[in-house]
Design a protein around this motif. Structure first.
Motif, PDB file in Angstrom:
ATOM      1  N   GLY A 256      67.716  30.244  23.255  1.00  8.74           N
ATOM      2  CA  GLY A 256      67.988  29.695  24.572  1.00  8.74           C
ATOM      3  C   GLY A 256      67.103  30.224  25.677  1.00  8.74           C
ATOM      4  O   GLY A 256      66.926  29.568  26.701  1.00  8.74           O
ATOM      5  N   VAL A 257      66.538  31.418  25.507  1.00 10.96           N
ATOM      6  CA  VAL A 257      65.764  32.019  26.589  1.00 10.96           C
ATOM      7  C   VAL A 257      64.311  32.279  26.162  1.00 10.96           C
ATOM      8  O   VAL A 257      63.377  31.837  26.825  1.00 10.96           O
ATOM      9  N   VAL A 258      64.131  32.955  25.056  1.00  8.81           N
ATOM     10  CA  VAL A 258      62.791  33.353  24.625  1.00  8.81           C
ATOM     11  C   VAL A 258      61.970  32.152  24.134  1.00  8.81           C
ATOM     12  O   VAL A 258      60.744  32.162  24.211  1.00  8.81           O
ATOM     13  N   SER A 259      62.632  31.107  23.673  1.00 14.72           N
ATOM     14  CA  SER A 259      61.895  29.960  23.144  1.00 14.72           C
ATOM     15  C   SER A 259      61.065  29.252  24.212  1.00 14.72           C
ATOM     16  O   SER A 259      59.982  28.746  23.922  1.00 14.72           O
ATOM     17  N   PHE A 260      61.528  29.236  25.453  1.00 11.83           N
ATOM     18  CA  PHE A 260      60.791  28.537  26.507  1.00 11.83           C
ATOM     19  C   PHE A 260      59.463  29.201  26.845  1.00 11.83           C
ATOM     20  O   PHE A 260      58.435  28.515  26.897  1.00 11.83           O
ATOM     21  N   PRO A 261      59.416  30.505  27.071  1.00  8.65           N
ATOM     22  CA  PRO A 261      58.099  31.132  27.284  1.00  8.65           C
ATOM     23  C   PRO A 261      57.189  30.988  26.057  1.00  8.65           C
ATOM     24  O   PRO A 261      55.974  30.827  26.201  1.00  8.65           O
ATOM     25  N   PHE A 262      57.777  31.022  24.865  1.00  7.15           N
ATOM     26  CA  PHE A 262      56.992  30.828  23.640  1.00  7.15           C
ATOM     27  C   PHE A 262      56.349  29.440  23.637  1.00  7.15           C
ATOM     28  O   PHE A 262      55.151  29.301  23.364  1.00  7.15           O
ATOM     29  N   LEU A 263      57.121  28.395  23.951  1.00  6.31           N
ATOM     30  CA  LEU A 263      56.591  27.035  23.971  1.00  6.31           C
ATOM     31  C   LEU A 263      55.551  26.860  25.079  1.00  6.31           C
ATOM     32  O   LEU A 263      54.547  26.163  24.877  1.00  6.31           O
ATOM     33  N   ILE A 264      55.758  27.476  26.215  1.00  4.88           N
ATOM     34  CA  ILE A 264      54.772  27.405  27.294  1.00  4.88           C
ATOM     35  C   ILE A 264      53.474  28.080  26.874  1.00  4.88           C
ATOM     36  O   ILE A 264      52.381  27.557  27.114  1.00  4.88           O
ATOM     37  N   ALA A 265      53.580  29.230  26.219  1.00  7.17           N
ATOM     38  CA  ALA A 265      52.380  29.933  25.754  1.00  7.17           C
ATOM     39  C   ALA A 265      51.631  29.115  24.707  1.00  7.17           C
ATOM     40  O   ALA A 265      50.396  29.034  24.740  1.00  7.17           O
ATOM     41  N   VAL A 266      52.355  28.511  23.779  1.00  8.10           N
ATOM     42  CA  VAL A 266      51.704  27.678  22.761  1.00  8.10           C
ATOM     43  C   VAL A 266      51.045  26.462  23.415  1.00  8.10           C
ATOM     44  O   VAL A 266      49.918  26.095  23.076  1.00  8.10           O
ATOM     45  N   GLY A 267      51.719  25.854  24.381  1.00  7.58           N
ATOM     46  CA  GLY A 267      51.141  24.717  25.086  1.00  7.58           C
ATOM     47  C   GLY A 267      49.889  25.093  25.850  1.00  7.58           C
ATOM     48  O   GLY A 267      48.883  24.384  25.828  1.00  7.58           O
ATOM     49  N   TRP A 268      49.918  26.228  26.534  1.00  9.41           N
ATOM     50  CA  TRP A 268      48.746  26.705  27.262  1.00  9.41           C
ATOM     51  C   TRP A 268      47.593  26.973  26.305  1.00  9.41           C
ATOM     52  O   TRP A 268      46.448  26.592  26.581  1.00  9.41           O
ATOM     53  N   ALA A 269      47.890  27.630  25.184  1.00  9.83           N
ATOM     54  CA  ALA A 269      46.845  27.924  24.194  1.00  9.83           C
ATOM     55  C   ALA A 269      46.257  26.629  23.626  1.00  9.83           C
ATOM     56  O   ALA A 269      45.045  26.517  23.448  1.00  9.83           O
ATOM     57  N   TYR A 270      47.110  25.639  23.377  1.00 10.40           N
ATOM     58  CA  TYR A 270      46.622  24.365  22.849  1.00 10.40           C
ATOM     59  C   TYR A 270      45.669  23.696  23.837  1.00 10.40           C
ATOM     60  O   TYR A 270      44.590  23.241  23.454  1.00 10.40           O
ATOM     61  N   VAL A 271      46.057  23.637  25.099  1.00 14.06           N
ATOM     62  CA  VAL A 271      45.204  22.992  26.105  1.00 14.06           C
ATOM     63  C   VAL A 271      43.882  23.741  26.232  1.00 14.06           C
ATOM     64  O   VAL A 271      42.808  23.134  26.266  1.00 14.06           O
ATOM     65  N   TRP A 272      43.937  25.062  26.260  1.00 14.55           N
ATOM     66  CA  TRP A 272      42.720  25.859  26.396  1.00 14.55           C
ATOM     67  C   TRP A 272      41.789  25.646  25.198  1.00 14.55           C
ATOM     68  O   TRP A 272      40.583  25.443  25.374  1.00 14.55           O
ATOM     69  N   LEU A 273      42.345  25.669  23.987  1.00 19.52           N
ATOM     70  CA  LEU A 273      41.525  25.483  22.790  1.00 19.52           C
ATOM     71  C   LEU A 273      41.019  24.045  22.669  1.00 19.52           C
ATOM     72  O   LEU A 273      39.885  23.820  22.227  1.00 19.52           O
ATOM     73  N   ALA A 274      41.815  23.059  23.064  1.00 21.40           N
ATOM     74  CA  ALA A 274      41.372  21.666  23.019  1.00 21.40           C
ATOM     75  C   ALA A 274      40.229  21.446  24.005  1.00 21.40           C
ATOM     76  O   ALA A 274      39.247  20.762  23.684  1.00 21.40           O
ATOM     77  N   GLU A 275      40.329  22.028  25.196  1.00 24.63           N
ATOM     78  CA  GLU A 275      39.245  21.914  26.163  1.00 24.63           C
ATOM     79  C   GLU A 275      37.993  22.615  25.665  1.00 24.63           C
ATOM     80  O   GLU A 275      36.879  22.152  25.908  1.00 24.63           O
ATOM     81  N   ARG A 276      38.172  23.721  24.958  1.00 22.26           N
ATOM     82  CA  ARG A 276      37.009  24.416  24.389  1.00 22.26           C
ATOM     83  C   ARG A 276      36.342  23.563  23.321  1.00 22.26           C
ATOM     84  O   ARG A 276      35.105  23.497  23.254  1.00 22.26           O
TER      85      ARG A 276
END
Length: 118
Positions: A84-104
């Motif tokens: 309920g709590v830790v999953s949201f920062p985890f998903l945000i971090a994965v989303g940020w990493a995906y966008v950064w790597l896709a742009e790279r």
């Protein structure tokens, strides 16, 4: 009056040739685009696998090791806290990493296309 520049010709560089291949959708251009699409798909599948293991593995952990599921932190059960709590920062971090790597990946593709002939 007419001015003629006899000695001036435009050299077709490798970058211009590659851009032409992409614009005309030749086999080489299609291969370049397919490589980019394949790289983006591979990245998306890897990130999906990370989320699947990270969040999907928690219920397995609590089923295999029931004492872990009964741990409380600050009066809240660990499963509720993680899901309920830790999953949201985890998903945000994965989303940020995906966008950064896709742009790279896209920048690497642009660099490949615009690379001058050596």
């Amino acid at each position: 009056m007419r001015i003629v520049l006899a000695g001036v010709t435009r050299r077709d560089t490798r970058a211009d040739h590659t851009r032409t291949e992409l614009a005309q959708q030749t086999r080489i251009g299609e291969a370049l685009v397919r490589g980019l699409v394949r790289a983006q798909l591979t990245l998306a599948l890897r990130m999906s696998l990370l989320v699947l293991i990270g969040l999907g593995g928690l219920p397995w952990l609590f089923a295999i090791a029931p004492p872990v599921g009964r741990v409380t932190v600050l009066g809240v059960n660990l499963p509720w806290l993680l899901l309920g709590v830790v999953s949201f920062p985890f998903l945000i971090a994965v989303g940020w990493a995906y966008v950064w790597l896709a742009e790279r990946n896209e920048q690497d593709f642009v660099d490949l296309v615009q690379r001058p002939e050596r």
